[in-house]
Design an enzyme around this catalytic site. Structure first.
Site, PDB file in Angstrom:
ATOM      1  N   HIS A  87      29.931  60.425  71.755  1.00  0.00           N
ATOM      2  CA  HIS A  87      28.976  61.559  71.392  1.00  0.00           C
ATOM      3  C   HIS A  87      28.903  62.450  72.776  1.00  0.00           C
ATOM      4  O   HIS A  87      28.308  63.535  72.842  1.00  0.00           O
ATOM      5  CB  HIS A  87      27.431  60.734  71.014  1.00  0.00           C
ATOM      6  N   ASP A 118      31.467  54.852  68.522  1.00  0.00           N
ATOM      7  CA  ASP A 118      30.708  55.999  69.679  1.00  0.00           C
ATOM      8  C   ASP A 118      32.066  55.729  71.030  1.00  0.00           C
ATOM      9  O   ASP A 118      31.294  55.541  71.925  1.00  0.00           O
ATOM     10  CB  ASP A 118      29.509  55.723  69.883  1.00  0.00           C
ATOM     11  N   SER A 196      25.254  57.317  79.380  1.00  0.00           N
ATOM     12  CA  SER A 196      26.023  57.189  78.373  1.00  0.00           C
ATOM     13  C   SER A 196      27.604  57.244  78.719  1.00  0.00           C
ATOM     14  O   SER A 196      28.024  58.138  79.332  1.00  0.00           O
ATOM     15  CB  SER A 196      25.872  58.096  77.127  1.00  0.00           C
TER      16      SER A 196
END
Length: 606
Positions: A87, A118, A196
């Site tokens: 992402h 992801d 992330s």
């Protein structure tokens, strides 16, 4: 959002002037110890990822949205590669990375991406970037309450950040980027926007996971992608040259915990037998001893138990027979010696309620079957399997460890009979894609009618992030529960009707399914294009649209007038082409038969 750390100079000014040299050195040593908790070489291998992206407008599929930018984290792994979150580089236009302690940004390319789990791999061609960098090694799945350090570049600052927490939970959960249900680890370390893609490190400095999402409604609840999922992604690329995905059986299922359901399905009931012997009834017991011994042999018990031996001797004989002690509960009183025998081999599993017709499983499974075991691992009545120690996870975790084309051995109970079957696994196609990262939506314009395939990004563009509440039921039903019944099948939507002479009276029709064209069921956008191309000699074209059969409407156009107005409508609305690039190429290729490539997954079906 996290606040910036304040300078320590203000607090030091209020310190007592009598502070001893010893305490100063102790504080310095403690600070040094804290700094050494994550080695400098590890910190240097954690990079900041800068992404410039351009996303399509799913409501107006011929347009792109305004260019945006974001930043995330990543880290170096073997083979001069950078592992990060998918992402963080979705819809990427330009990707750059910066090392810890460096001011230069290096151009990177996205080599592999797996939106399901992801994860993505970046490559940097500039050899100078790799100077002094060491690959981080992957560890193992951490235990509950293990300490975890999360390293990355969260919002609130520009430089590297380290937070610490413990492992709170390991279970299957929903990945917000794709909706896929995979193994994940919950930790109580802060994971904020920008974290992330950064590594979560165990006590030995090995990678225990990749930070990827947080729980908005709570404080300090974050989630990391565990090593088994990372390893699946990397091994998939190594074996197949590219990412091929995770597997499913292609069935819908429910638990078999209800006793009435178990009886109806002819599942063997939980066996709780009571056996007893009494010193006062020796003569009667001796008469039936032989008979009980014969029955015991059939049950797998030790026939020697059925004698006037003492409780202790019976217990010893029982254990010598190889039976599991946990299956028995002993009770002793003055009049009788009793034990309960618990047969733990009762039938368990999950009930198959539907089988997707395009999956290989359809040749083996039927609705009404009970899947009792996968690869020899028994499935409990609640759908879980042993994981490690006393932990359990959903049985779909077994499937997620395999690759498309692999085989799975199943134990099936059908009408009370056990069957052993082998089935080939694959990634099933989706009727309505849950995500469409890195590819533009298809569209077709005929006169003023705008058609596009139904997708969740389209629903989000039209109805917002709460689309599940506001979208029409006729669009929600296929999005949530629809399955593919034939190759290339899609749900085609009439998104809007652009005003023109030919479309007078239809301008208020929007966001409805296209059911039929000239009486023929519409099953995909390409099929609709084929029908329109072959319909040019008919004087009229009739579309049946609506979100339920009872509310269906007719849109009837004059074929010649509709064809003539299309060019003018394109010019008036500043639309460059009457169809998307993929449809145009397909039309130029002669409209060959096709199979829709769909690697999007979103629900919790097995």
């Amino acid at each position: 959002s996290s606040s910036s750390s304040s300078s320590s100079s203000s607090s030091s000014s209020s310190s007592s002037p009598t502070t001893t040299t010893t305490s100063v050195f102790a504080a310095a040593a403690a600070a040094s110890s804290r700094r050494l908790a994550v080695s400098p070489s590890v910190l240097k291998s954690v990079v900041k990822v800068f992404c410039t992206d351009v996303k399509p407008n799913f409501a107006l599929p011929w347009q792109m949205e305004q260019q945006g930018s974001s930043f995330s984290s990543g880290f170096v792994i073997s083979g001069n590669r950078i592992l990060t979150n998918a992402h963080g580089v979705a819809w990427h236009n330009v990707v750059r990375v910066r090392k810890h302690g460096d001011s230069r940004k290096y151009v990177a390319t996205v080599e592999h991406v797996a939106h399901e789990c992801d994860l993505a791999i970046l490559k940097v061609e500039d050899s100078q970037f790799w100077s002094g960098l060491e690959a981080l090694s992957l560890g193992t799945l951490p235990e509950l309450q293990d300490k975890i350090k999360v390293v990355g570049y969260p919002q609130g600052g520009d430089r590297i950040s380290i937070t610490q927490g413990i492992v709170s939970r390991v279970e299957m959960g929903s990945y917000s980027h794709s909706g896929e249900y995979l193994l994940m680890i919950q930790i109580d370390a802060a994971i904020n926007s920008g974290n992330s893609g950064g590594p979560a490190l165990d006590s030995e400095g090995r990678v225990a996971g990749v930070a990827f999402q947080a729980l908005d409604e709570a404080e300090n609840i974050g989630y990391i992608i565990p090593v088994p999922i990372i390893d699946h992604f990397l091994t998939d690329i190594k074996l197949h040259g590219n990412y091929t995905g995770f597997c499913r059986l292609g069935v819908s299922w429910q638990t078999t915990e209800n006793e009435a359901m178990r009886q109806y399905l002819q599942l063997k009931a939980f066996n709780d037998e009571i056996h007893a012997f009494s010193d006062d009834d020796k003569e009667e017991e001796e008469e039936v001893d032989d008979k009980k011994g014969e029955e015991a042999i059939g049950k797998g018990d030790d026939p020697d138990y059925y004698s006037d031996d003492s409780y202790e001797d019976s217990h010893e004989l029982l254990m010598a027979s190889g039976e599991e002690e946990d299956n028995y509960e002993f009770d002793d009183d003055d009049d009788a010696h009793r034990f309960h025998y618990y047969d733990t081999s009762d039938d368990t599993g999950v009930l198959v309620t539907h089988v997707e017709p395009k999956m290989p499983t359809a040749k083996v499974l039927k609705a009404g079957d009970v899947i009792a075991a996968l690869d020899g691992i028994p499935i409990a009545s609640d759908g879980t399997v042993p994981f490690r120690g006393e932990e359990r996870v959903l049985f779909s975790h077994i499937l997620r460890s395999k690759y498309p084309g692999d085989l799975a051995n199943m134990t099936i109970i059908r009408h009370g009979q056990r069957l052993e079957e082998t089935v080939q696994l694959m990634s099933p196609p989706q009727l309505v894609p849950w995500y469409m990262y890195d590819r533009n939506p298809s569209y077709l314009l005929y006169s003023g009618l705008v058609f596009t395939p139904l997708s969740v990004p389209y629903l989000m563009a039209e109805f917002g992030h709460r689309w599940q509440r506001y979208a029409p039921v006729g669009l929600l039903e296929p999005a949530m529960y629809g399955i593919v019944n034939e190759d290339g099948e899609e749900v085609v939507v009439l998104t809007q009707v652009l005003a023109s002479d030919a479309t007078t009276g239809y301008e208020d029709i929007n966001n409805v399914r296209v059911m039929k064209m000239n009486g023929i069921a519409v099953t995909s956008l390409r099929q609709l294009l084929r029908l329109l191309t072959e319909n040019k000699d008919d004087p009229f074209v009739c579309f049946e649209v609506g979100n339920s059969p009872t509310t269906a409407m007719q849109i009837i156009l004059n074929t010649e007038e509709a064809e003539a107005e299309t060019g003018e409508i394109l010019a008036q609305n500043k639309i460059p082409e009457r169809m998307s690039v993929d449809l145009k190429r397909w039309l130029e290729d002669g409209m060959p038969e096709f199979v829709l490539q769909n690697d999007d997954h979103h629900d919790h079906r097995a």
